[in-house]
Structures are given as structure tokens and as C-alpha cells.
Design a protein around this motif. Structure first.
Motif, PDB file in Angstrom:
ATOM      1  N   TRP A 116       0.844  -1.207   0.000  1.00  0.00           N
ATOM      2  CA  TRP A 116       0.000   0.000   0.000  1.00  0.00           C
ATOM      3  C   TRP A 116       0.872   1.248   0.000  1.00  0.00           C
ATOM      4  N   ASN A 118       3.938   1.598  -1.168  1.00  0.00           N
ATOM      5  CA  ASN A 118       4.595   1.767  -2.471  1.00  0.00           C
ATOM      6  C   ASN A 118       3.643   2.255  -3.549  1.00  0.00           C
ATOM      7  N   ASN A 119       2.343   2.012  -3.377  1.00  0.00           N
ATOM      8  CA  ASN A 119       1.379   2.392  -4.400  1.00  0.00           C
ATOM      9  C   ASN A 119       0.747   3.755  -4.159  1.00  0.00           C
ATOM     10  N   THR A 120       0.819   4.269  -2.954  1.00  0.00           N
ATOM     11  CA  THR A 120       0.158   5.536  -2.638  1.00  0.00           C
ATOM     12  C   THR A 120       1.139   6.626  -2.224  1.00  0.00           C
ATOM     13  N   ILE A 121       1.911   6.384  -1.197  1.00  0.00           N
ATOM     14  CA  ILE A 121       2.788   7.428  -0.655  1.00  0.00           C
ATOM     15  C   ILE A 121       4.063   7.564  -1.468  1.00  0.00           C
ATOM     16  N   GLN A 124       3.979   9.695  -4.806  1.00  0.00           N
ATOM     17  CA  GLN A 124       3.833  11.124  -4.546  1.00  0.00           C
ATOM     18  C   GLN A 124       5.141  11.719  -4.037  1.00  0.00           C
ATOM     19  N   ASN A 258       1.186   5.510  -9.699  1.00  0.00           N
ATOM     20  CA  ASN A 258       0.626   4.363  -8.989  1.00  0.00           C
ATOM     21  C   ASN A 258       0.293   3.260  -9.993  1.00  0.00           C
ATOM     22  N   ASP A 261      -2.167   4.220 -12.924  1.00  0.00           N
ATOM     23  CA  ASP A 261      -1.556   5.051 -13.967  1.00  0.00           C
ATOM     24  C   ASP A 261      -0.629   4.226 -14.860  1.00  0.00           C
ATOM     25  N   LYS A 424       6.355  -3.219  -7.088  1.00  0.00           N
ATOM     26  CA  LYS A 424       5.667  -2.705  -5.893  1.00  0.00           C
ATOM     27  C   LYS A 424       5.229  -3.828  -4.955  1.00  0.00           C
TER      28      LYS A 424
END
Length: 509
Positions: A116, A118-121, A124, A258, A261, A424
């Protein structure tokens, strides 16, 4: 059993936290050493420098958490076996896999949280870091220029190629400047020496150039240019701000996206490859029909995707052949030769049409940039239009090679993004693999101490990340699929851990 579970987790908590902090600080210092040259002399506020390193922490944590798991497992199990705690636990009828069970559960939870993360924070933070570094790089161009490299000073307009740089004096030697700001002409400036400086407002950049030449090429007449020599020249490049500007609208790289994308980008690559294959097939069919039916004039065949049979290509009548050599003047006359209206360097004939005369539907791309599905007749139109330019086997070979290169480009785009998608989940899953691998090794060598922890950790880390990098390279070259490229190291190291666990269990019995 609950007491044993709490004891195992409590013994691992301290070493795990210490390993996370230690490895993160070491890798952060490595980042500091790499970026120190880019940050010095920039007149940056301390908050900007701190921001650079704060945004670097998420990327480092994504690597150090699996490392910390292995270090903690090696250290704790080695100590427990050295103190005969594992032997006592085994004597009470509890096998080694049961002792490892709490750690495996925690590793699964940690792997899910890292996925999670690696895919969200992480995307960004990577994007903010790249935006910040690009802004810092543009703040003082003299410190961002690299020798023997084409450096972008004004995006898409001004490029600088310095031979040698004196950063203390802000002087460049053997410099070449490519200026594309004027849409009607392109300027190439070559000077033996130049001094850089900003205006008092800090927005305009000046080059004080010495002993050079300026070559001006008109875009409408690319075969002709002017050459002007100078002893000293002052070149002004406006709107090159010396302040820190952050371009938040910059295009994101694969590590700044992410999973959703990257899947969309991979789909565009699939569309590109499919369109290239479809065009190649239609092109081959069109050429075959033209060769089998070469008596019918080319002008009678419509360019459409309706399935109409295209005609073959014939030589035009002698009365319609244009001798382009009549445009070439006698050298004694001194008249200029203008090839600006000739496409691809070939002289124009009556069969050659300018791009503006081609039907709009024939100029459309075979796959839309928005990511939608390609229209069935669009691919046919483009391929049959290319077949109409067929003259020889060399033309066909060149066209087929172009289709093959486009297909390979699309496939590489697919693999590039799917590698990052699998990555990820691959690196977080290494937490589980390292528990399976670390505990049996530590039990097998109970008196290894710190030397065992450091040596085995470095060896496993090195082998694991080399396997990941090697798999990524193989996937980029289309030798193996991204799935196997990223998950094969986990499978191999996990299998080795299970074998080591089975052997250590037999020894304890």
C-alpha cells in the motif's frame, strides 16, 4: 504458546527498529554524498535542503524494511541458539516452524502495508522530490551545467554544450549554444570562452562570449545558412529565473505513478504494438494484390478501409513524367538550387502530393493518443497509403522494418511499466522470504555473532538486488516476461529458505 509468541516478537522488536534506523541513515548519507554537488553554491534555504532529504526517506524505507527484517531475524535467532533457547524450545516439543510462525504473520502484515505504501505514498514523494530537484537545478545554471553534455537552459528553446567549466568564475570554455527561440530560424553559436551572469532582478541570463561564430539557418530554406564571426558578443536569455521554481505540471516517470496510472500507460504500449502489427499485415496484403494485379492504374484504387481491392502500381505515361533535372542550373550560371519543396530529399513529381493535399482521414494516427481503441479502417487506410508509395523491394523492407521497430517500442513500453507494477509487490514480499531464509541460517551457525549477521546480510542483499536488476534488464530486452523477471528472485530465495528450514529441522531431531 501465547507467552512464547510474545517473547519472540519482543526479542525481535528492538533489533528490527535499530536495523531500520541504521540502514536508513546509511543510505540517506549515501544520497547526501551524491547530491551534495548539486546543492552547494545554490544559495538555498535550510528548509529546502531538509525537504530534499525528507522526500528521499520514503524511497529509502522501501528498500531498508526488508533488509531490517533479515538483520533482526539473523541476530535474534543466532543469539537464541547460542543461549540454547532454541534447544530448550525444541525439547519441549515445539518445532522451529512454530517458533517462526509469529514472525511470518508479522512479515505478511508488513508486506501488505509496504505494498500500500509503495502504491500511494511512494509515487507522490518521488514526484515531489523530482520536481524539487529540477527546480534546484534551474536555480543557478552554471552549477547545473555538465561538461561535454547538451544542457537544457531554457526548456525546448536554448541548449548549452560546454567543453570545460570553471565554476568558481562562472566561465565556460569551448561552448556551443543552440538557440531555437525564433520560430523562423535556428542559431548555433560557437565560442572559445564565455562568462555567465544574471541580471540584477535575477530573471535574465547573460552570456558574454568571446572569439566565435554564429551560424543562422532559415527553417524554410534548410539548405542555406549564414555565418557571422565575432570577437565579443553579449547574448541575453530572458525569463531564466534565478529563484526556486517548482514545475508541478511536469510529466511523471514510471516511479512517480501508482499502479492504475502505469496500467494505463502499458495499455497505450499494447495499442501501439497492435497497430504496428495490423498495419504490417495490411501493408503486406496490399503489396501482394498490387503485384498480382499490376495492369490496373494506381489512381483507380480508393484509399479506404471498406475492403475495396487496391490496384497495382504502374509506371505513368511518358507524357506525364516530369524530368526534375531541368530544375538544376548550369554551374556557370550561379543560380541557387532550392530543394525545400521536395519531400525526403527526392525531387517532386506529379505523383507526389504535399501533405496539405492528402485527405484528412489519411493523415490520422493509427492509434489515438487518448488511449481509445484504434478505428478498424484507420489502420487499413494508413497501411494502404504506405503501399501506394511502393517502388522496390528496398522500400518494402524499409517499411516492414519501421513496423517492426514500432511494435518493439510498444512491447518495451508494456514491459517497462509492468516491471514497476510487479516491483511494488516483489520487494515487500521479500520480508516473508527473508524470514524463511534467515532463521534456518542463524540456527545452523549459532556462534557466528555480528560477523554472521553482517556477512550473511550483505551477501543475501547483494544477490537479491542483483537478481532484481538483472531481471529488469532482461524484461526490458523482451527476453522474459515482467512477471518472472520480478518474482523469480523471491521464488528462488524462498525455495532456498524452505530447503534450509527442512534441513535444520532434521538436524535438531
Amino acid at each position: 504458546m501465547r507467552t512464547l509468541t510474545r517473547y519472540i516478537l519482543r526479542r525481535h522488536a528492538g533489533p528490527f527498529i535499530f536495523a531500520v534506523i541504521g540502514t536508513t541513515v546509511l543510505l540517506l548519507l549515501d544520497q547526501v554524498s551524491k547530491r551534495f554537488e548539486r546543492l552547494i553554491g545554490k544559495d538555498l534555504d535550510w528548509t529546502v535542503i531538509a525537504e530534499v532529504f525528507i522526500y528521499s526517506i520514503p524511497f529509502i524505507l522501501a528498500q531498508t524494511l526488508p533488509m531490517a527484517v533479515l538483520i533482526a531475524v539473523l541476530y535474534v535467532f543466532s543469539r537464541m541458539e547460542g543461549d540454547f533457547e532454541i534447544t530448550a524450545i525444541k525439547a519441549s516439543g515445539i518445532p522451529l516452524p512454530r517458533v517462526m510462525a509469529p514472525l511470518l504473520v508479522c512479515a505478511v502484515i508488513l508486506a501488505g502495508g509496504m505494498t500500500w505504501f509503495n502504491n500511494t505514498i511512494l509515487p507522490q514523494s518521488n514526484h515531489h522530490l523530482q520536481v524539487l530537484l529540477r527546480g534546484i537545478g534551474r536555480k543557478t545554471p552554471t552549477f547545473n551545467l555538465r561538461e561535454h553534455t547538451i544542457n537544457e537552459v531554457l526548456p525546448s528553446y536554448v541548449y548549452v554544450h560546454p567543453g570545460m567549466i570553471d565554476r568558481e568564475e562562472s566561465v565556460v570554455h569551448d561552448v556551443a549554444i543552440y538557440d531555437e527561440r525564433n520560430g523562423q530560424e535556428s542559431r548555433s553559436i560557437y565560442a572559445t570562452r564565455g562568462k555567465m551572469g544574471f541580471s540584477e532582478e535575477g530573471e535574465d541570463l547573460y552570456f558574454d562570449l568571446e572569439d566565435g561564430v554564429v551560424q543562422v539557418r532559415m527553417n524554410e530554406r534548410p539548405h542555406a545558412f549564414r555565418r557571422i564571426a565575432f570577437e565579443q558578443m553579449l547574448l541575453k536569455i530572458p525569463d531564466v529565473a534565478n529563484g526556486l521554481e517548482r514545475d508541478t505540471a511536469a510529466i511523471r516517470g514510471d516511479r512517480e505513478m501508482n499502479i492504475a496510472d502505469m496500467r494505463a500507460e502499458a495499455d497505450l504500449g499494447a495499442q501501439m504494438a497492435d497497430a504496428a502489427r495490423s498495419e504490417s499485415l495490411v501493408y503486406a496484403q496490399a503489396i501482394t494484390r498490387m503485384l498480382l494485379d499490376f495492369e490496373q492504374p494506381l489512381a483507380d484504387a480508393p484509399i479506404s478501409g471498406t475492403g475495396a481491392r487496391p490496384a497495382g502500381r504502374t509506371r505513368p505515361p511518358e507524357s506525364e513524367i516530369v524530368d526534375w533535372r531541368e530544375d538544376i542550373p548550369d554551374p556557370e550560371r550561379g543560380r541557387d538550387v532550392d530543394f525545400s519543396d521536395r519531400r525526403d530529399g527526392f525531387p517532386p513529381t506529379r505523383e507526389t502530393r504535399a501533405p496539405a493535399e492528402i485527405a484528412p482521414e489519411a493523415q490520422e494516427s493509427p492509434y489515438p493518443p487518448s488511449g481509445g481503441a484504434a478505428a478498424p479502417d484507420s489502420t487499413t487506410q494508413v497501411a494502404e497509403s504506405a503501399a501506394r508509395r511502393f517502388y522496390s523491394a528496398f522500400d518494402a523492407a524499409t517499411q516492414f522494418q519501421s513496423y517492426a521497430e514500432r511494435e518493439v517500442t510498444g512491447l518495451r513500453r508494456i514491459n517497462q511499466y509492468w516491471v514497476e507494477i510487479h516491483k511494488k509487490g516483489t520487494i515487500p514480499a521479500a520480508c516473508i522470504v527473508f524470514v524463511l531464509l534467515g532463521a534456518p541460517i542463524a540456527v545452523r551457525f549459532p556462534r557466528g555473532g555480528i560477523a554472521l549477521v553482517v556477512g550473511v546480510s550483505l551477501g543475501i542483499f547483494g544477490a537479491y538486488y542483483v537478481s532484481l536488476i538483472g531481471g529488469e534488464r532482461l524484461a526490458d530486452r523482451l527476453w522474459i516476461s515482467p512477471l518472472w523477471a520480478m518474482w523469480a528472485p523471491n521464488v528462488l530465495f524462498g525455495a532456498a529458505g524452505l530447503v534450509a528450514l527442512a534441513r535444520s529441522t532434521k538436524v535438531m531431531r
